[in-house]
Design an enzyme around this catalytic site. Structure first.
Site, PDB file in Angstrom:
ATOM      1  N   LYS A 214       0.840  -1.199   0.000  1.00 31.74           N
ATOM      2  CA  LYS A 214       0.000   0.000   0.000  1.00 31.74           C
ATOM      3  C   LYS A 214       0.875   1.249   0.000  1.00 31.74           C
ATOM      4  CE  LYS A 214      -3.534   2.408   2.569  1.00 31.74           C
ATOM      5  NZ  LYS A 214      -4.556   2.418   3.597  1.00 31.74           N
ATOM      6  N   GLU A 220      10.486  -4.778   4.459  1.00 32.87           N
ATOM      7  CA  GLU A 220      10.552  -6.180   4.026  1.00 32.87           C
ATOM      8  C   GLU A 220      10.225  -6.307   2.534  1.00 32.87           C
ATOM      9  OE1 GLU A 220       9.042  -5.028   6.676  1.00 32.87           O
ATOM     10  OE2 GLU A 220       9.197  -6.381   8.383  1.00 32.87           O
ATOM     11  N   GLY A 275      -4.758  -1.958   4.820  1.00 33.67           N
ATOM     12  CA  GLY A 275      -4.046  -3.143   4.321  1.00 33.67           C
ATOM     13  C   GLY A 275      -4.771  -4.442   4.633  1.00 33.67           C
ATOM     14  N   ARG A 276      -5.257  -4.580   5.864  1.00 34.82           N
ATOM     15  CA  ARG A 276      -5.881  -5.848   6.251  1.00 34.82           C
ATOM     16  C   ARG A 276      -7.307  -5.980   5.722  1.00 34.82           C
ATOM     17  NH1 ARG A 276      -4.683  -2.500  10.348  1.00 34.82           N
ATOM     18  NH2 ARG A 276      -6.340  -1.686  11.682  1.00 34.82           N
ATOM     19  N   GLU A 361      -4.788  -6.743  14.657  1.00 33.30           N
ATOM     20  CA  GLU A 361      -4.262  -5.433  14.267  1.00 33.30           C
ATOM     21  C   GLU A 361      -5.406  -4.407  14.326  1.00 33.30           C
ATOM     22  OE1 GLU A 361      -2.521  -4.274  10.238  1.00 33.30           O
ATOM     23  OE2 GLU A 361      -0.683  -4.664  11.339  1.00 33.30           O
ATOM     24  N   HIS A 392      -5.804 -33.449  17.133  1.00 30.45           N
ATOM     25  CA  HIS A 392      -4.756 -34.370  17.568  1.00 30.45           C
ATOM     26  C   HIS A 392      -3.550 -33.636  18.126  1.00 30.45           C
ATOM     27  CE1 HIS A 392      -6.909 -37.841  16.014  1.00 30.45           C
ATOM     28  NE2 HIS A 392      -7.361 -36.976  15.117  1.00 30.45           N
ATOM     29  N   LYS A 512       9.443  -0.838  14.175  1.00 35.17           N
ATOM     30  CA  LYS A 512       9.994  -0.517  12.845  1.00 35.17           C
ATOM     31  C   LYS A 512      11.124   0.498  12.980  1.00 35.17           C
ATOM     32  CE  LYS A 512       5.865  -1.015   9.926  1.00 35.17           C
ATOM     33  NZ  LYS A 512       4.893  -0.322   9.096  1.00 35.17           N
TER      34      LYS A 512
END
Ligand code: F6P
Length: 551
Positions: A214, A220, A275-276, A361, A392, A512
C-alpha cells in the site's frame, strides 16, 4: 464533504447495559449448557440464523434470551447502527489517520454510487477491476510474455501483512478454481530464506513478480523486491526486462516509479482501504490471475452480500453482529483471553493466520477514540488450525484444560474433493467436537462405564465450553467472500462497542523505527556507540562479534 465520527461520550463500563450484563453474568456463570439445553429442548433450532448462504448455530453458547437482549441493548447504547451507517457512507471513522474505512466500496456492484470528496469511488474501483481483468487474462492466456518471449508460468507475490496474508489465504482457499498450469508463490519475510526457497526452482524468463505494498515503503517488501529485481536481471541482463516481469500494486505512484516500475504496470487502490481490508482490491491481483476475473467478481459478490446483510439485518438476526457480541461476552465478562477458529476444510489452512491480522491489528488497542485508556479488555488473541488436525494436538487443552476458549467451527455440506466417505468423517468430527465441548461427560457417566475410581477424574469432561458452528454449502469464491466479510464486520462490531479505532495500527511503528536504527548498528564497519539498554546493547555486540569472527 466528509464528516468525522466522534467518540460516544459515556464510558463503556458506565453504560446501563454493561452494568446489567455484569449482574447477568453472575446468574449465567454457574449454569451449564446441559441444563440450558434440558430446559429449552428447541434451543438448537432457536439460536440460529440462516442468512445470505450461511447457517449460524450459536445455541452452544453460555447465553439465554436475556443475554442476547442485553448484548443487543449494549450495541444500541453504543450507537452501533449509526457507526455502521457512518462506515458505509465513507465518513471519517479512522479518526487517528483522518480517513474513511470504505472497504465495502471495493465490492459495491457496478453502477452503485458512493461519493467521497465529490468522487464516485465505485466507478474508480471498477475501472481498476477492469484493468486487472485485462491483465489477468493476458497472463492466463499466455499472451503476456517475458522479456525473452517465454510465456509467464510463475507468479510471485511479494508483500507482507495485508499485502500478503489476504492474497496467500485466498489463493490457498480457491486453489480448486485456479489455473493449474501457473505456479503461485508468496514471499513476505525479510529473512532471505523466504525469497530463496520461493524462487530456487523458477525460471526468471517465465516469472512475473507482483510487488504489493500500500505504502511502497515497507522495509521487508522493498528489500525482497530489490532481491527479485537482481535475481531477474542476473539472468536477463537488461533493465528493460523489468517492464515485462514486474507489476506493482500500491497507492503510492511516486515510490513505485522510484523503484523502477512504470505506472502503466501499476494497479492502484486508495488510502481509505486499510491493508488488512484489501484482499478484494488490486492487492488481490494474484488471486484474480489464479482464478480468473469471473471468479474474482463472484468473490466480490459474496463480500457484498454479507455487507448488505450486516447493513440491513436487525441485530438479533445479524450474523456478524451476533458473532461479535458473543466474542465480547466472553472477553469482557468471562474474562477469556483467546478465540479459536477451526475451518474444517484443508483449503482454508491460512484462514486463521489471515484472521489474526484482521482481528488483532484492528482491535488490539488500549485507548478509546478520544485517547483515553480503556478500563476493559479489547481484542482477544485469535488462533486456529484446520480440522481435524488440531484435534490431535491442542484440543486436549480445549476439552480438559483450565482455560475457557470460545471457538468457531466452520464446515461445508459439500466437499470439492469427494474421496470415499471422507467428507462425512470430516463433518462427523466437527459435530462431535462441538457436542463434546458443550456437554462433556460427567464423572458419574464415566464411572457407569466401569472406569476405576483412580482414572475417573482424568476421564471426566466438564463440558460447558462454548462454540459457534457456521455451515456453508460449499467453498466457492462467493462463499469465501461471505466468510471474510463476516469476520470483518464482527471485528467492526466489537471495535464499535469498545469505542476504539479499528482501522489504525500505531503499535507497529516503534519496532519498525528501532529496527532501522539497529540495522545500521549491525551493519556499520566501525564499532557503533550503542545507547540501548544493557540487554539490547549486549545482544548487538554479541551478534557483531560473531559476524567479525566469520569474516
Ligand atoms: O506494519 C503493519 C502494516 O502496515 C500492515 O498494516 C500492513 O498490512 C503491512 O504493514 C504492509 O503494509 P504495506 O502494504 O504498506 O507494505
Amino acid at each position: 464533504m466528509t464528516i468525522t465520527v466522534h467518540s460516544s461520550t459515556q464510558p463503556l463500563t458506565k453504560r446501563p447495559a454493561w452494568k446489567a450484563l455484569q449482574a447477568h453474568y453472575q446468574q449465567i456463570r454457574p449454569l451449564h449448557l446441559r441444563q440450558l439445553f434440558a430446559e429449552d429442548p428447541l434451543r438448537g433450532e432457536r439460536f440460529v440464523v440462516d442468512a445470505s448462504g450461511i447457517y449460524l448455530d450459536y445455541s452452544k453458547n453460555r447465553i439465554t434470551d436475556e443475554t442476547m437482549r442485553l448484548l443487543i441493548k449494549l450495541a444500541d447504547e453504543c450507537g452501533l447502527r449509526k457507526r455502521i451507517k457512518a462506515m458505509f457512507n465513507g465518513e471519517i471513522i479512522n479518526v487517528t489517520e483522518q480517513r474513511a474505512a470504505l472497504h465495502t466500496a471495493l465490492r459495491a456492484p457496478e453502477g452503485e454510487r458512493i461519493m467521497l470528496d465529490g468522487v464516485d469511488v465505485v466507478a474508480e474501483v471498477h475501472a481498476v477491476l477492469d484493468r486487472m481483468a485485462v491483465f489477468s487474462e493476458q497472463v492466463r492466456s499466455g499472451q503476456w510474455l517475458g522479456y525473452t518471449g517465454k510465456r509467464i508460468r510463475n507468479i510471485v507475490n511479494i508483500g507482507i501483512g495485508g499485502s500478503d496474508l489476504g492474497p496467500v489465504m485466498a489463493y490457498e482457499a480457491l486453489r480448486h478454481y485456479s489455473q493449474r498450469d501457473l505456479t503461485f508463490r508468496f514471499v513476505s519475510n525479510v529473512d532471505g530464506t523466504d525469497f530463496q526457497e520461493a524462487t530456487r526452482d523458477l525460471d526468471p524468463e517465465a516469472t512475473l513478480f507482483i510487488i504489493c505494498s500500500k505504502t511502497f515503503t515497507t522495509l521487508e517488501t522493498l528489500t525482497n523486491a530489490r532481491a527479485a529485481r537482481n535475481w531477474c536481471l542476473d539472468k536477463l541482463g537488461d533493465d528493460h526486462a523489468i517492464r515485462q516481469h514486474f507489476v506493482a500494486v500500491s497507492t503510492n505512484a511516486e515510490e513505485v516509479t522510484k523503484f523502477g516500475i512504470n505506472t502503466v504496470n501499476m494497479f492502484g487502490f486508495w488510502d481509505w482501504d486499510g491493508g488488512r481490508y484489501s484482499m478484494d482490491s488490486a492487492i488481490g491481483l494474484s488471486t484474480m490471475i489464479a482464478v480468473g476475473p469471473d471468479n474474482f467478481r463472484a468473490m466480490l459478490a459474496g463480500f457484498h452480500a454479507m455487507d448488505e446483510h450486516f447493513r440491513t439485518a436487525p441485530f438479533d438476526r445479524n450474523i456478524p453482529v451476533i458473532i461479535g457480541l458473543l466474542k465480547l461476552w466472553y472477553n469482557n465478562f468471562f474474562d477469556t483471553q483467546s478465540v479459536a477458529v477451526f475451518p474444517y476444510n484443508q483449503y482454508l489452512k491460512r484462514f486463521p493466520a489471515y484472521l489474526q491480522q484482521l482481528t488483532m491489528e484492528s482491535n488490539g488497542k488500549h485507548v478509546t477514540l478520544d485517547g483515553i485508556c480503556v478500563d476493559y479488555q479489547t481484542s482477544p488473541i485469535y488462533w486456529g488450525e484446520p480440522g481435524t488436525n488440531g484435534q490431535h494436538s491442542f484440543f486436549q487443552l480445549l476439552h480438559q484444560g483450565t482455560r475457557l476458549i470460545p471457538c468457531d467451527f466452520i464446515g461445508f455440506y459439500q466437499t470439492l474433493n469427494p474421496l470415499g466417505d471422507q467428507h462425512d468423517l470430516l463433518m462427523a468430527n466437527l459435530f462431535a467436537q462441538t457436542e463434546a465441548l458443550a456437554f462433556g461427560k460427567t464423572e458419574a457417566e464415566v464411572r457407569a462405564e466401569g472406569t476405576s475410581d483412580r482414572l475417573a477424574p482424568h476421564r471426566t469432561f466438564e463440558g460447558n465450553r462454548p462454540t459457534n458452528t457456521l455451515l456453508v454449502e460449499q467453498l466457492t469464491p462467493k462463499t469465501l467472500g461471505l466468510l471474510v466479510a463476516l469476520y470483518e464486520h464482527s471485528v467492526f462490531t466489537q471495535g464499535g462497542i469498545w469505542n476504539i479505532d479499528s482501522f489504525d495500527q500505531w503499535g507497529v511503528e516503534l519496532g519498525k523505527a528501532l529496527a532501522q536504527k539497529t540495522a545500521a548498528e549491525l551493519k556499520s564497519a566501525d564499532e557503533p556507540q550503542l545507547d540501548h539498554d544493557s540487554s539490547t546493547n549486549a545482544l548487538i555486540r554479541r551478534y557483531r562479534q560473531f559476524k567479525r569472527g566469520q569474516s
